[in-house]
Design a protein around this motif. Structure first.
Motif, PDB file in Angstrom:
ATOM      1  N   MET A   1       0.836  -1.191   0.000  1.00  0.00           N
ATOM      2  CA  MET A   1       0.000   0.000   0.000  1.00  0.00           C
ATOM      3  C   MET A   1       0.875   1.247   0.000  1.00  0.00           C
ATOM      4  O   MET A   1       1.934   1.280   0.619  1.00  0.00           O
ATOM      5  CB  MET A   1      -0.881  -0.039   1.256  1.00  0.00           C
ATOM      6  CG  MET A   1      -2.063   0.878   1.207  1.00  0.00           C
ATOM      7  SD  MET A   1      -3.268   0.298  -0.016  1.00  0.00           S
ATOM      8  CE  MET A   1      -4.545   1.483   0.258  1.00  0.00           C
ATOM      9  N   SER A   2       0.467   2.288  -0.661  1.00  0.00           N
ATOM     10  CA  SER A   2       1.308   3.471  -0.789  1.00  0.00           C
ATOM     11  C   SER A   2       1.282   4.320   0.466  1.00  0.00           C
ATOM     12  O   SER A   2       0.385   4.227   1.298  1.00  0.00           O
ATOM     13  CB  SER A   2       0.812   4.309  -1.971  1.00  0.00           C
ATOM     14  OG  SER A   2      -0.443   4.872  -1.677  1.00  0.00           O
TER      15      SER A   2
ATOM     16  N   ASP B   1      -1.932   6.328   0.989  1.00  0.00           N
ATOM     17  CA  ASP B   1      -3.053   5.678   1.642  1.00  0.00           C
ATOM     18  C   ASP B   1      -2.841   5.575   3.143  1.00  0.00           C
ATOM     19  O   ASP B   1      -3.773   5.693   3.925  1.00  0.00           O
ATOM     20  CB  ASP B   1      -3.281   4.293   1.058  1.00  0.00           C
ATOM     21  CG  ASP B   1      -3.641   4.351  -0.415  1.00  0.00           C
ATOM     22  OD1 ASP B   1      -4.328   5.302  -0.791  1.00  0.00           O
ATOM     23  OD2 ASP B   1      -3.218   3.467  -1.166  1.00  0.00           O
TER      24      ASP B   1
ATOM     25  N   ARG C   1     -10.832  -1.939  -2.920  1.00  0.00           N
ATOM     26  CA  ARG C   1      -9.460  -2.430  -2.817  1.00  0.00           C
ATOM     27  C   ARG C   1      -9.384  -3.930  -3.109  1.00  0.00           C
ATOM     28  O   ARG C   1      -8.375  -4.414  -3.624  1.00  0.00           O
ATOM     29  CB  ARG C   1      -8.885  -2.080  -1.441  1.00  0.00           C
ATOM     30  CG  ARG C   1      -8.790  -0.564  -1.211  1.00  0.00           C
ATOM     31  CD  ARG C   1      -7.945  -0.218  -0.003  1.00  0.00           C
ATOM     32  NE  ARG C   1      -8.458  -0.744   1.250  1.00  0.00           N
ATOM     33  CZ  ARG C   1      -9.275  -0.086   2.088  1.00  0.00           C
ATOM     34  NH1 ARG C   1      -9.703   1.126   1.766  1.00  0.00           N
ATOM     35  NH2 ARG C   1      -9.670  -0.631   3.220  1.00  0.00           N
TER      36      ARG C   1
ATOM     37  N   ASP D   1      -9.302  -4.028  -6.781  1.00  0.00           N
ATOM     38  CA  ASP D   1      -7.950  -3.667  -7.205  1.00  0.00           C
ATOM     39  C   ASP D   1      -7.023  -4.877  -7.121  1.00  0.00           C
ATOM     40  O   ASP D   1      -6.209  -5.122  -8.014  1.00  0.00           O
ATOM     41  CB  ASP D   1      -7.428  -2.525  -6.319  1.00  0.00           C
ATOM     42  CG  ASP D   1      -5.974  -2.184  -6.592  1.00  0.00           C
ATOM     43  OD1 ASP D   1      -5.700  -1.590  -7.645  1.00  0.00           O
ATOM     44  OD2 ASP D   1      -5.122  -2.506  -5.744  1.00  0.00           O
TER      45      ASP D   1
ATOM     46  N   LYS E   1      -1.852  -2.798  -6.556  1.00  0.00           N
ATOM     47  CA  LYS E   1      -1.112  -2.795  -5.301  1.00  0.00           C
ATOM     48  C   LYS E   1      -1.735  -1.877  -4.254  1.00  0.00           C
ATOM     49  O   LYS E   1      -1.173  -1.727  -3.165  1.00  0.00           O
ATOM     50  CB  LYS E   1       0.336  -2.359  -5.553  1.00  0.00           C
ATOM     51  CG  LYS E   1       1.096  -3.311  -6.485  1.00  0.00           C
ATOM     52  CD  LYS E   1       2.524  -2.844  -6.714  1.00  0.00           C
ATOM     53  CE  LYS E   1       3.258  -3.802  -7.648  1.00  0.00           C
ATOM     54  NZ  LYS E   1       4.658  -3.353  -7.908  1.00  0.00           N
ATOM     55  N   ASP E   2      -2.860  -1.273  -4.570  1.00  0.00           N
ATOM     56  CA  ASP E   2      -3.490  -0.337  -3.644  1.00  0.00           C
ATOM     57  C   ASP E   2      -4.492  -1.086  -2.764  1.00  0.00           C
ATOM     58  O   ASP E   2      -5.710  -0.886  -2.841  1.00  0.00           O
ATOM     59  CB  ASP E   2      -4.168   0.795  -4.415  1.00  0.00           C
ATOM     60  CG  ASP E   2      -3.154   1.669  -5.124  1.00  0.00           C
ATOM     61  OD1 ASP E   2      -2.201   2.119  -4.465  1.00  0.00           O
ATOM     62  OD2 ASP E   2      -3.306   1.891  -6.340  1.00  0.00           O
ATOM     63  N   ASN E   3      -3.959  -1.971  -1.906  1.00  0.00           N
ATOM     64  CA  ASN E   3      -4.807  -2.764  -1.037  1.00  0.00           C
ATOM     65  C   ASN E   3      -4.040  -3.121   0.229  1.00  0.00           C
ATOM     66  O   ASN E   3      -2.805  -3.139   0.250  1.00  0.00           O
ATOM     67  CB  ASN E   3      -5.299  -4.024  -1.755  1.00  0.00           C
ATOM     68  CG  ASN E   3      -4.213  -4.702  -2.563  1.00  0.00           C
ATOM     69  OD1 ASN E   3      -3.322  -5.345  -1.997  1.00  0.00           O
ATOM     70  ND2 ASN E   3      -4.255  -4.541  -3.886  1.00  0.00           N
TER      71      ASN E   3
ATOM     72  N   LEU F   1     -10.824   2.185  -7.745  1.00  0.00           N
ATOM     73  CA  LEU F   1      -9.448   2.679  -7.839  1.00  0.00           C
ATOM     74  C   LEU F   1      -8.986   2.717  -9.286  1.00  0.00           C
ATOM     75  O   LEU F   1      -9.313   1.830 -10.077  1.00  0.00           O
ATOM     76  CB  LEU F   1      -8.522   1.771  -7.025  1.00  0.00           C
ATOM     77  CG  LEU F   1      -8.646   1.963  -5.508  1.00  0.00           C
ATOM     78  CD1 LEU F   1      -8.134   0.730  -4.780  1.00  0.00           C
ATOM     79  CD2 LEU F   1      -7.871   3.195  -5.069  1.00  0.00           C
TER      80      LEU F   1
ATOM     81  N   VAL G   1     -10.268   6.673  -0.173  1.00  0.00           N
ATOM     82  CA  VAL G   1      -9.024   6.246  -0.815  1.00  0.00           C
ATOM     83  C   VAL G   1      -9.148   6.387  -2.326  1.00  0.00           C
ATOM     84  O   VAL G   1      -8.243   6.866  -3.014  1.00  0.00           O
ATOM     85  CB  VAL G   1      -8.675   4.797  -0.427  1.00  0.00           C
ATOM     86  CG1 VAL G   1      -7.485   4.298  -1.238  1.00  0.00           C
ATOM     87  CG2 VAL G   1      -8.363   4.696   1.056  1.00  0.00           C
TER      88      VAL G   1
ATOM     89  N   HIS H   1      -6.819   8.931  -4.790  1.00  0.00           N
ATOM     90  CA  HIS H   1      -6.081   8.402  -5.937  1.00  0.00           C
ATOM     91  C   HIS H   1      -6.566   9.028  -7.242  1.00  0.00           C
ATOM     92  O   HIS H   1      -5.769   9.388  -8.105  1.00  0.00           O
ATOM     93  CB  HIS H   1      -6.240   6.879  -5.999  1.00  0.00           C
ATOM     94  CG  HIS H   1      -5.234   6.137  -5.186  1.00  0.00           C
ATOM     95  ND1 HIS H   1      -4.057   5.674  -5.707  1.00  0.00           N
ATOM     96  CD2 HIS H   1      -5.224   5.795  -3.878  1.00  0.00           C
ATOM     97  CE1 HIS H   1      -3.361   5.068  -4.755  1.00  0.00           C
ATOM     98  NE2 HIS H   1      -4.053   5.126  -3.639  1.00  0.00           N
TER      99      HIS H   1
END
Length: 279
Positions: free
Chosen positions: A1-2, A5, A20, A23, A29-31, A86, A113, A117
């Motif tokens: 997760m970034s 986030d 997520r 995703d 990868k945003d989870n 996302l 979130v 994004h």
């Protein structure tokens, strides 16, 4: 997760998010771990049903792109994507922009979130905006000052409800929301909709899937049949091939072509408002 986030206040990372999870199905990868755990449970349940959640998510994304392309090539230049999710590849504005440069897009979601994004992705894109909203209150979306400033709703536009309506668990509430959207669509406008479908899945596997989604922030997932989903297009001209499994939906496929409605997955369709747009 970034890091973006992780810095968001008010996000309970222990509660899975359907956006997520989606995703994750798409290879993003945003989870968070909770999202991945819930998604893996659905992948295993899908195997018991004889399908692959990842492939279904990809097929649903493919339907979105084909539907937007069809509408853009037929003259629609305005799109409202409710429950946008996302960002990934081939978002609505990218597909529409390739086939109809200058198309205007509004992304709507109730997940903070998603909005962070989307706004980061869309910075410097004058034809695209993202704002908070919920499919349960379509009037609030369509009457939002930002939407009114960005779009001309007297002209044809498309509303996209792609893999979102099944998270409105109450049948009457879902029907009311879609009915209100249909009432607001102008001649030449379109409704793009896809909805999860259990088909002939065994009851125990289907119930296990519903239990997974009941623990997400969405609070559950609805069980609806083909006829009920088809009812969301009441009064619209359902474009060929009609309401079919999402991977069978493609422009040029004739209505009535054989499809397997016993197969669990997602059903998809595109309906247009009859009549000519105002001059």
């Amino acid at each position: 997760m970034s890091d973006l986030d992780r810095s968001l206040p008010g996000i309970d990372t222990r509660v899975p998010s359907v956006a997520r999870m989606y995703d994750y199905y798409l290879g993003g990868k945003d989870n968070f771990p909770a999202d991945r755990e819930a998604a893996e449970m659905m992948i295993e349940i899908g195997r018991q049903m004889g399908n692959d959640a990842r492939q279904i998510a990809q097929a649903n994304r493919g339907f979105l792109g084909r539907a937007v392309r069809l509408l853009a090539e037929s003259g629609v230049r305005q799109f409202i994507d409710i429950g946008a999710g996302l960002p990934t590849q081939d978002n609505v504005h990218q597909v529409a922009g390739r086939h109809a440069p200058g198309s205007r897009v509004v992304y709507v979601d109730n997940d903070p979130v998603v909005l962070v994004h989307a706004r980061a992705l869309l910075a410097g894109a004058p034809d695209v905006i993202a704002l908070p909203g919920d499919v349960r209150d379509p009037d609030a979306i369509l009457d939002a000052p930002e939407v009114r400033a960005h779009l001309d709703l007297s002209r044809p536009y498309a509303v996209l409800l792609v893999a979102v309506l099944h998270f409105v668990v109450d049948d009457a509430e879902a029907a009311r929301a879609v009915g209100r959207i249909r009432e607001r669509l102008t001649p030449g406008s379109a409704l793009v909709l896809s909805h999860i479908y259990e088909g002939g899945a065994a009851d125990d596997a289907a119930e296990a899937g519903r239990q997974v989604y009941s623990a997400t922030a969405a609070g559950g997932i609805a069980r609806r049949g083909h006829d009920e989903i088809a009812g969301y297009f009441a009064g619209l001209d359902l474009l060929p091939p009609g309401l079919v499994p999402v991977d069978d939906w493609s422009p040029g496929t004739p209505a009535g072509a054989p499809v397997d409605l016993a197969r669990p997955g997602i059903l998809a369709g595109v309906g247009r408002v009859p009549g000519q747009p105002a001059p």
